[in-house]
Design a protein around this motif. Structure first.
Motif, short mmCIF file in Angstrom:
data_model
loop_
_atom_site.label_atom_id
_atom_site.label_comp_id
_atom_site.label_asym_id
_atom_site.label_seq_id
_atom_site.Cartn_x
_atom_site.Cartn_y
_atom_site.Cartn_z
N CYS A 277 43.97 -15.29 69.69
CA CYS A 277 44.18 -13.88 69.34
C CYS A 277 44.40 -13.09 70.61
CB CYS A 277 42.98 -13.31 68.58
SG CYS A 277 43.01 -13.69 66.82
N TYR A 278 45.34 -12.17 70.56
CA TYR A 278 45.66 -11.33 71.72
C TYR A 278 45.26 -9.90 71.42
CZ TYR A 278 48.48 -9.15 75.43
OH TYR A 278 48.91 -8.44 76.52
N HIS A 279 44.55 -9.32 72.35
CA HIS A 279 44.14 -7.93 72.17
C HIS A 279 44.53 -7.09 73.38
CE1 HIS A 279 41.97 -9.45 68.74
NE2 HIS A 279 41.32 -10.30 69.51
N GLY A 280 45.64 -7.43 74.00
CA GLY A 280 46.08 -6.72 75.18
C GLY A 280 45.54 -7.40 76.43
N HIS A 281 45.83 -6.80 77.58
CA HIS A 281 45.56 -7.50 78.84
C HIS A 281 44.34 -7.01 79.60
CE1 HIS A 281 47.30 -4.27 81.33
NE2 HIS A 281 48.07 -4.07 80.27
N PHE B 128 38.89 -4.69 63.55
CA PHE B 128 40.20 -5.23 63.19
C PHE B 128 41.21 -4.71 64.20
CE2 PHE B 128 40.28 -6.31 58.33
CZ PHE B 128 39.41 -7.36 58.57
N ASP B 129 41.80 -5.62 64.94
CA ASP B 129 42.90 -5.25 65.82
C ASP B 129 44.16 -5.25 64.97
OD1 ASP B 129 44.99 -5.04 67.54
OD2 ASP B 129 44.35 -6.63 68.90
N GLU B 130 44.54 -4.05 64.54
CA GLU B 130 45.72 -3.91 63.68
C GLU B 130 46.92 -3.36 64.47
OE1 GLU B 130 45.95 -3.59 59.73
OE2 GLU B 130 43.83 -3.23 59.25
N VAL B 131 46.94 -3.67 65.76
CA VAL B 131 48.07 -3.23 66.58
C VAL B 131 49.38 -3.77 66.00
CG1 VAL B 131 49.15 -3.42 68.86
CG2 VAL B 131 46.72 -2.90 68.68
N MET B 132 49.33 -4.99 65.49
CA MET B 132 50.52 -5.61 64.91
C MET B 132 50.63 -5.33 63.41
SD MET B 132 51.45 -9.56 65.51
CE MET B 132 51.83 -9.63 67.25
N THR B 133 49.52 -5.44 62.70
CA THR B 133 49.54 -5.37 61.24
C THR B 133 49.49 -3.93 60.70
OG1 THR B 133 47.14 -5.65 61.28
CG2 THR B 133 48.45 -7.63 60.94
N ASN C 224 47.61 5.23 74.98
CA ASN C 224 49.01 4.97 75.32
C ASN C 224 49.51 3.56 75.05
OD1 ASN C 224 49.44 7.68 76.73
ND2 ASN C 224 47.69 6.83 77.82
N SER C 225 48.63 2.67 74.66
CA SER C 225 49.06 1.29 74.38
C SER C 225 48.02 0.60 73.52
CB SER C 225 49.23 0.51 75.69
OG SER C 225 47.96 0.32 76.30
N GLY C 226 48.42 -0.54 72.96
CA GLY C 226 47.50 -1.37 72.19
C GLY C 226 46.37 -1.89 73.07
N THR C 227 46.70 -2.21 74.31
CA THR C 227 45.70 -2.68 75.25
C THR C 227 44.58 -1.66 75.40
OG1 THR C 227 47.27 -3.99 76.53
CG2 THR C 227 45.29 -3.25 77.70
N GLU C 228 44.98 -0.43 75.64
CA GLU C 228 43.99 0.64 75.81
C GLU C 228 43.16 0.82 74.54
OE1 GLU C 228 44.62 4.72 77.50
OE2 GLU C 228 46.63 3.90 77.74
N GLY D 259 49.00 -12.85 64.91
CA GLY D 259 50.43 -12.81 65.17
C GLY D 259 50.77 -13.18 66.60
N ASN D 260 49.78 -13.62 67.35
CA ASN D 260 50.03 -13.94 68.75
C ASN D 260 49.85 -15.42 69.06
OD1 ASN D 260 50.72 -11.40 70.30
ND2 ASN D 260 48.96 -10.69 69.14
N MET D 261 49.86 -16.24 67.99
CA MET D 261 49.96 -17.69 68.16
C MET D 261 50.96 -18.16 67.09
SD MET D 261 46.01 -18.62 67.12
CE MET D 261 45.03 -17.51 66.10
N GLY E 164 48.67 0.29 67.46
CA GLY E 164 49.67 0.35 68.52
C GLY E 164 51.01 0.12 67.85
N LYS E 165 52.01 -0.27 68.59
CA LYS E 165 53.30 -0.64 68.02
C LYS E 165 53.84 0.38 67.01
CE LYS E 165 52.89 -5.20 69.76
NZ LYS E 165 51.74 -6.08 69.90
N VAL E 166 53.82 0.12 65.71
CA VAL E 166 54.49 1.02 64.74
C VAL E 166 54.01 2.47 64.86
CG1 VAL E 166 54.94 1.51 62.31
CG2 VAL E 166 54.92 -0.86 63.09
N ILE F 203 39.11 -9.18 65.91
CA ILE F 203 40.02 -10.17 65.33
C ILE F 203 41.34 -9.52 64.90
CG2 ILE F 203 39.07 -9.88 62.97
CD1 ILE F 203 39.46 -13.00 62.70
N GLU F 204 42.40 -10.29 64.96
CA GLU F 204 43.65 -9.91 64.32
C GLU F 204 43.51 -10.37 62.87
OE1 GLU F 204 47.43 -10.98 66.40
OE2 GLU F 204 46.11 -11.83 67.89
N PRO F 205 43.46 -9.46 61.92
CA PRO F 205 43.21 -9.86 60.52
C PRO F 205 44.28 -10.82 59.99
CG PRO F 205 43.74 -7.51 60.66
CD PRO F 205 43.54 -8.00 62.06
#
Ligand code: PLP
Length: 429
Positions: free
Chosen positions: A143-147, A238-243, A115-119, A210-212, A266-268, A205-207
């Protein structure tokens, strides 16, 4: 007063919701002032409760890559809603979205929806640990990978904005299993790998970070990371929640030509509804329950409304892959426009850009990692943010966030944005 109603609504929200918001960055703490309350949105614009119009550069922090209230997505959700909103039983639309995602993303056989990028990130790490039988992970500062607890160790975005990179409530026991490396610094990873030989399950890693702000990977960095992981028997996540589904159909893996072992989305992928996902080759995914012993579940996972939004969104991106190039061109156009105005004022700045992600940093040197991103002048950023906001340009309310361009933005909108920047800077001495 421009933000009168928003101010009153925020005051009321604060009586019932901690800080008045359901996700910290929305509260404008990093930039001060009153968050604007959104009334409605269409295409590249949203309108606040005071009736002001904004050109939106966050697009719900990325999901709305084709703009707000995009007709095929809205139609899909509306039609689905008539037939029931949740069952907790299998439906065909889950398979349809899984099939499409597997076709679009290189190097994956199976995908599990959450249900989310965090999950997604939390579950990906559990899977990596369950698969490898090792406990430690390496993440990168900024790098942010959720909470989830394991990631709130020098996380980017909101966590950084609030100056509490290590959140209270995260135990020492959890923190000791998360090792911290510096982005774009392969030596920092090698050092950790050597000191913890045979104990590291995964590097996450965020390839493209996008969180800094937006920080692209340096030449050879991800290739080196891949080789190091292969050498040491470490899984590369690869955390591609953003990419994912933003940089290209196949995300960063495809654009950068690097294979990861586990992918997070996540996201898109949710088209504006709450969806996350993680995916890998079958050899890894078969360790997941009910096939394997690594537990992961969700009452609303694969929810039909969420799946229908995701399916409509990915369907459009699959049918019209030229959108990614078009977005990158718009972003480059914006970059050049901003550059020209900033250069004319002799302001120290750095613009980072990759595809449809871009960020402006008020600092002299290149921004390549968390340390250099943190050197940005926040007083300048605040003035810039509010100057733009007052002119109807909505930027991320923190210097540690990337802008996300959406395809509804016209060149006229981009010109207006650059003109607003010029006006804003005129007020600076
Ligand atoms: C947004 C984001 C997350 C978290 O996703 P949520 O849906 O907010 O839980 C994880 N990783 C990255 C790279 C993100 O940008």
């Amino acid at each position: 007063m421009r933000y009168q109603r928003s101010s009153a609504l925020f005051a009321e929200a604060r009586q019932y919701i901690p800080g008045g918001v359901n996700s910290p960055v929305r509260a404008f703490k990093a930039v001060g002032g009153t968050p604007v309350f959104v009334k409605e949105a269409k295409g590249a614009y949203f309108f606040d409760e005071d009736g002001n119009r904004y050109i939106d550069y966050i697009a719900s922090w990325g999901p709305l890559i084709l703009g707000h209230a995009y007709a095929p997505v809205i139609d899909a959700i509306t039609e689905k809603a008539q037939k029931g909103t949740s069952f907790g039983m299998p439906t065909t639309i889950e398979t349809q979205l899984a099939k499409l995602a597997v076709a679009m993303v290189p190097n994956i056989d199976k995908i599990r929806f959450v249900n989310s990028g965090t999950e997604a990130c939390m579950s990906a790490v559990r899977l990596a640990r369950g698969f490898s039988g090792k406990e430690k992970i390496i993440k990168f500062a900024g790098c942010y990978h959720g909470h989830a607890d394991a990631f709130l160790i020098q996380a980017g975005s909101g966590a950084v904005t609030f100056g509490s990179p290590n959140s209270p409530g995260v135990t020492q026991g959890t923190a000791k299993d998360t090792l911290l490396a510096a982005y774009n610094d392969l030596d920092s990873v090698s050092t950790l790998a050597k000191a913890n030989k045979g104990e590291i399950a995964a590097v996450i890693i965020e390839p493209v970070a996008g969180n800094m702000g937006c920080i692209p990977p340096a030449e050879g960095f991800l290739e080196g990371l891949r080789a190091l992981c292969d050498r040491e028997g470490i899984l590369l996540i690869f955390d591609e929640v953003m990419t994912g589904f933003r940089l290209g159909q196949g995300g960063a893996q495809e654009v950068l030509g690097i294979k990861a072992d586990i992918l997070c989305f996540g996201k898109v992928i949710g088209g504006g509804l709450p969806v996350g996902a993680f995916a890998a080759r079958d050899e890894i995914m078969k360790h997941l329950a009910p096939e394997g012993p690594v537990y992961q579940a969700g009452t609303l996972s694969g929810n039909p409304l969420a799946m229908s939004a995701g399916l409509a969104m990915l369907g459009e991106l699959h049918r019209y892959p030229e959108v990614f190039q078009r977005l990158a061109e718009k972003t480059e156009y914006l970059h050049k426009g901003m550059q020209k105005v900033l250069d004319a004022r002799g302001i120290a700045y750095q613009i980072n850009r990759f595809g449809s992600m871009i960020s402006l940093h008020f600092t002299e040197g290149p921004v390549v990692d968390f340390h250099s991103a943190a050197k940005g002048n926040n007083a300048s950023f605040k003035k810039y943010f509010h100057g733009m906001l007052d002119r109807g340009i909505y930027l991320p309310p923190s210097a540690f966030e990337s802008y996300f361009l959406n395809d509804a933005l016209s060149y006229e909108d981009l010109d207006q944005t650059v003109a607003a920047l010029e006006e804003t800077l005129k007020e600076w001495k």
